[in-house]
Motif scaffolding. Structure first.
Motif, PDB file in Angstrom:
ATOM      1  N   ASN A 287       7.496   2.888 -37.036  1.00  0.00           N
ATOM      2  CA  ASN A 287       7.379   2.969 -35.686  1.00  0.00           C
ATOM      3  C   ASN A 287       8.688   3.740 -35.193  1.00  0.00           C
ATOM      4  O   ASN A 287       9.554   3.457 -34.282  1.00  0.00           O
ATOM      5  CB  ASN A 287       7.624   1.651 -34.880  1.00  0.00           C
ATOM      6  N   ALA A 288       9.294   4.673 -36.059  1.00  0.00           N
ATOM      7  CA  ALA A 288      10.443   5.448 -36.031  1.00  0.00           C
ATOM      8  C   ALA A 288      10.163   6.899 -35.157  1.00  0.00           C
ATOM      9  O   ALA A 288       9.266   7.327 -35.120  1.00  0.00           O
ATOM     10  CB  ALA A 288      11.185   5.900 -37.290  1.00  0.00           C
ATOM     11  N   GLN A 289      11.241   7.173 -34.389  1.00  0.00           N
ATOM     12  CA  GLN A 289      11.124   8.471 -33.638  1.00  0.00           C
ATOM     13  C   GLN A 289      12.405   9.270 -34.048  1.00  0.00           C
ATOM     14  O   GLN A 289      13.328   8.567 -34.262  1.00  0.00           O
ATOM     15  CB  GLN A 289      11.032   8.257 -32.171  1.00  0.00           C
ATOM     16  N   ARG A 290      12.114  10.633 -34.337  1.00  0.00           N
ATOM     17  CA  ARG A 290      13.329  11.508 -34.755  1.00  0.00           C
ATOM     18  C   ARG A 290      13.852  12.467 -33.560  1.00  0.00           C
ATOM     19  O   ARG A 290      12.927  12.876 -32.832  1.00  0.00           O
ATOM     20  CB  ARG A 290      12.793  12.272 -35.939  1.00  0.00           C
ATOM     21  N   PHE A 291      15.280  12.413 -33.669  1.00  0.00           N
ATOM     22  CA  PHE A 291      15.813  13.404 -32.524  1.00  0.00           C
ATOM     23  C   PHE A 291      16.669  14.337 -33.330  1.00  0.00           C
ATOM     24  O   PHE A 291      17.527  13.667 -34.067  1.00  0.00           O
ATOM     25  CB  PHE A 291      16.498  12.409 -31.681  1.00  0.00           C
TER      26      PHE A 291
ATOM     27  N   LEU B 124      24.242   6.365 -17.152  1.00  0.00           N
ATOM     28  CA  LEU B 124      23.479   7.193 -17.758  1.00  0.00           C
ATOM     29  C   LEU B 124      22.925   8.468 -16.861  1.00  0.00           C
ATOM     30  O   LEU B 124      22.377   8.058 -15.807  1.00  0.00           O
ATOM     31  CB  LEU B 124      22.048   6.609 -18.457  1.00  0.00           C
ATOM     32  N   LEU B 125      22.896   9.588 -17.128  1.00  0.00           N
ATOM     33  CA  LEU B 125      22.539  10.603 -16.588  1.00  0.00           C
ATOM     34  C   LEU B 125      21.290  11.155 -17.292  1.00  0.00           C
ATOM     35  O   LEU B 125      21.617  11.762 -18.520  1.00  0.00           O
ATOM     36  CB  LEU B 125      23.715  11.719 -16.125  1.00  0.00           C
ATOM     37  N   ALA B 126      20.133  11.159 -16.909  1.00  0.00           N
ATOM     38  CA  ALA B 126      18.937  11.451 -17.484  1.00  0.00           C
ATOM     39  C   ALA B 126      18.063  12.458 -16.864  1.00  0.00           C
ATOM     40  O   ALA B 126      18.153  12.563 -15.595  1.00  0.00           O
ATOM     41  CB  ALA B 126      18.117  10.359 -17.989  1.00  0.00           C
ATOM     42  N   PRO B 127      17.469  13.408 -17.660  1.00  0.00           N
ATOM     43  CA  PRO B 127      16.694  14.427 -16.888  1.00  0.00           C
ATOM     44  C   PRO B 127      15.413  14.081 -16.307  1.00  0.00           C
ATOM     45  O   PRO B 127      14.625  14.830 -15.467  1.00  0.00           O
ATOM     46  CB  PRO B 127      16.449  15.521 -17.804  1.00  0.00           C
ATOM     47  N   SER B 128      14.844  12.914 -16.583  1.00  0.00           N
ATOM     48  CA  SER B 128      13.330  12.456 -16.266  1.00  0.00           C
ATOM     49  C   SER B 128      13.298  11.203 -16.368  1.00  0.00           C
ATOM     50  O   SER B 128      14.249  10.357 -17.130  1.00  0.00           O
ATOM     51  CB  SER B 128      12.403  13.089 -16.974  1.00  0.00           C
ATOM     52  N   ARG B 129      12.431  10.508 -15.432  1.00  0.00           N
ATOM     53  CA  ARG B 129      12.123   9.036 -15.756  1.00  0.00           C
ATOM     54  C   ARG B 129      12.021   8.595 -17.026  1.00  0.00           C
ATOM     55  O   ARG B 129      12.249   7.729 -17.419  1.00  0.00           O
ATOM     56  CB  ARG B 129      11.382   8.808 -14.444  1.00  0.00           C
TER      57      ARG B 129
ATOM     58  N   SER C 186      16.133  13.225 -29.593  1.00  0.00           N
ATOM     59  CA  SER C 186      16.798  13.369 -28.825  1.00  0.00           C
ATOM     60  C   SER C 186      17.526  12.034 -28.978  1.00  0.00           C
ATOM     61  O   SER C 186      17.334  11.601 -29.523  1.00  0.00           O
ATOM     62  CB  SER C 186      17.421  14.088 -27.616  1.00  0.00           C
TER      63      SER C 186
ATOM     64  N   SER D  73      17.309  19.512 -29.402  1.00  0.00           N
ATOM     65  CA  SER D  73      16.575  20.533 -29.497  1.00  0.00           C
ATOM     66  C   SER D  73      15.089  20.226 -30.184  1.00  0.00           C
ATOM     67  O   SER D  73      14.237  20.840 -29.643  1.00  0.00           O
ATOM     68  CB  SER D  73      16.968  21.832 -30.733  1.00  0.00           C
ATOM     69  N   ARG D  74      14.887  19.171 -30.889  1.00  0.00           N
ATOM     70  CA  ARG D  74      13.887  18.475 -31.229  1.00  0.00           C
ATOM     71  C   ARG D  74      13.659  17.106 -31.019  1.00  0.00           C
ATOM     72  O   ARG D  74      14.604  16.416 -31.464  1.00  0.00           O
ATOM     73  CB  ARG D  74      13.446  18.977 -32.636  1.00  0.00           C
ATOM     74  N   SER D  75      12.683  16.456 -30.398  1.00  0.00           N
ATOM     75  CA  SER D  75      12.712  15.319 -29.930  1.00  0.00           C
ATOM     76  C   SER D  75      11.134  14.803 -29.700  1.00  0.00           C
ATOM     77  O   SER D  75      10.204  15.532 -29.309  1.00  0.00           O
ATOM     78  CB  SER D  75      13.668  14.727 -28.850  1.00  0.00           C
ATOM     79  N   PRO D  76      10.834  13.477 -29.702  1.00  0.00           N
ATOM     80  CA  PRO D  76       9.597  12.989 -28.928  1.00  0.00           C
ATOM     81  C   PRO D  76       9.021  13.577 -27.607  1.00  0.00           C
ATOM     82  O   PRO D  76       8.147  13.527 -27.131  1.00  0.00           O
ATOM     83  CB  PRO D  76       9.430  11.592 -29.356  1.00  0.00           C
ATOM     84  N   PHE D  77      10.339  14.020 -26.824  1.00  0.00           N
ATOM     85  CA  PHE D  77      10.015  14.135 -25.532  1.00  0.00           C
ATOM     86  C   PHE D  77      10.162  15.774 -25.362  1.00  0.00           C
ATOM     87  O   PHE D  77      10.095  16.230 -24.264  1.00  0.00           O
ATOM     88  CB  PHE D  77      11.237  13.536 -24.762  1.00  0.00           C
ATOM     89  N   GLY D  78      10.244  16.375 -26.338  1.00  0.00           N
ATOM     90  CA  GLY D  78      10.805  17.984 -26.367  1.00  0.00           C
ATOM     91  C   GLY D  78      12.089  18.008 -26.334  1.00  0.00           C
ATOM     92  O   GLY D  78      12.887  17.183 -26.318  1.00  0.00           O
ATOM     93  N   PRO D  79      12.582  19.381 -26.048  1.00  0.00           N
ATOM     94  CA  PRO D  79      14.160  19.876 -25.892  1.00  0.00           C
ATOM     95  C   PRO D  79      14.416  18.953 -24.738  1.00  0.00           C
ATOM     96  O   PRO D  79      13.826  19.161 -23.766  1.00  0.00           O
ATOM     97  CB  PRO D  79      14.186  21.093 -25.833  1.00  0.00           C
TER      98      PRO D  79
END
Length: 214
Positions: free
Chosen positions: A4-8, A50-55, A209, A29-35
């Motif tokens: 269940n791992a995700q890499r950023f 937290l300041l995040a670019p999307s919900r 990410s 630059s690389r993540s499960p969500f794209g850059p």
């Protein structure tokens, strides 16, 4: 690979300011969500933002870390050589990095596949603990586990930052340590290249990410 791992893959910058506000930037630059990029900020009174670019990013990061307030705002990073310009909603930041030291040179020799292995990260966690508050592995919020594989390190020599137009003052140590997760950014302001592995207690709902952080 951990289940269940995700890499950023990216960079984490941690700085303090004389106003008492500490800032942790994640530039991925690389993540499960794209850059994407995000900012974690702790005020002098202890409030964590937290300041995040999307919900979608906000929901994931706030599930892994702890915040008192979450803002979904455009987060733009312009990394040009030694100078990093960051715009994130009401935050404006300009970071300047110094030369790579001996430790950074050694870390650059670590291949990315090795840096991402939990066994290697566990080994590096021992010397990392010599720096107050710093950890390379631990348990984050909601049952998530994290491993930070460090691949480069540069000191940050200056910062210009403002919040809603108010100057935050010159560069200062990241002190007291930030409290978003299980560890803090180094006390001495630094820009670190990392491979971050996040493993959740169940299959994540987000697509396949920091700070520290994401």
């Amino acid at each position: 690979m951990v289940r269940n791992a995700q890499r950023f893959h990216g960079w984490i910058a941690g700085v303090g300011t004389s106003s008492g506000i500490r800032i942790v930037l994640g530039h991925w630059s690389r993540s499960p969500f794209g850059p994407f990029s995000d900012v974690m900020l702790e005020r002098a009174d202890g409030q964590r933002l937290l300041l995040a670019p999307s919900r979608r990013v906000a929901d994931f990061v706030s599930a892994v870390y702890r915040f008192d307030r979450v803002l979904v705002v455009p987060v733009v990073v312009d990394a040009a050589g030694r100078h990093w310009h960051v715009t994130a909603g009401p935050l404006r930041t300009r970071l300047t990095t110094g030369r790579r030291g001996g430790l950074g040179t050694l870390l650059r020799c670590v291949p990315a596949p090795l840096a991402a292995r939990p066994a290697w990260v566990a080994l590096t966690d021992l010397p990392a603990r010599l720096m107050p508050g710093v950890r390379t592995r631990g348990t984050a919020g909601g049952g998530y586990r994290e491993w930070y594989g460090v691949r480069d390190l540069r000191g940050i020599t200056s910062v210009e930052a403002s919040w809603e137009g108010r100057d935050l003052g010159p560069l200062a140590p990241v002190d007291p340590p930030v409290r978003f997760g299980f560890g803090s950014a180094p006390r001495t302001p630094a820009l670190v290249r990392v491979v971050t592995t996040v493993a959740g207690p169940r299959e994540p709902s987000a697509p396949a990410s920091g700070g520290g952080g994401l």
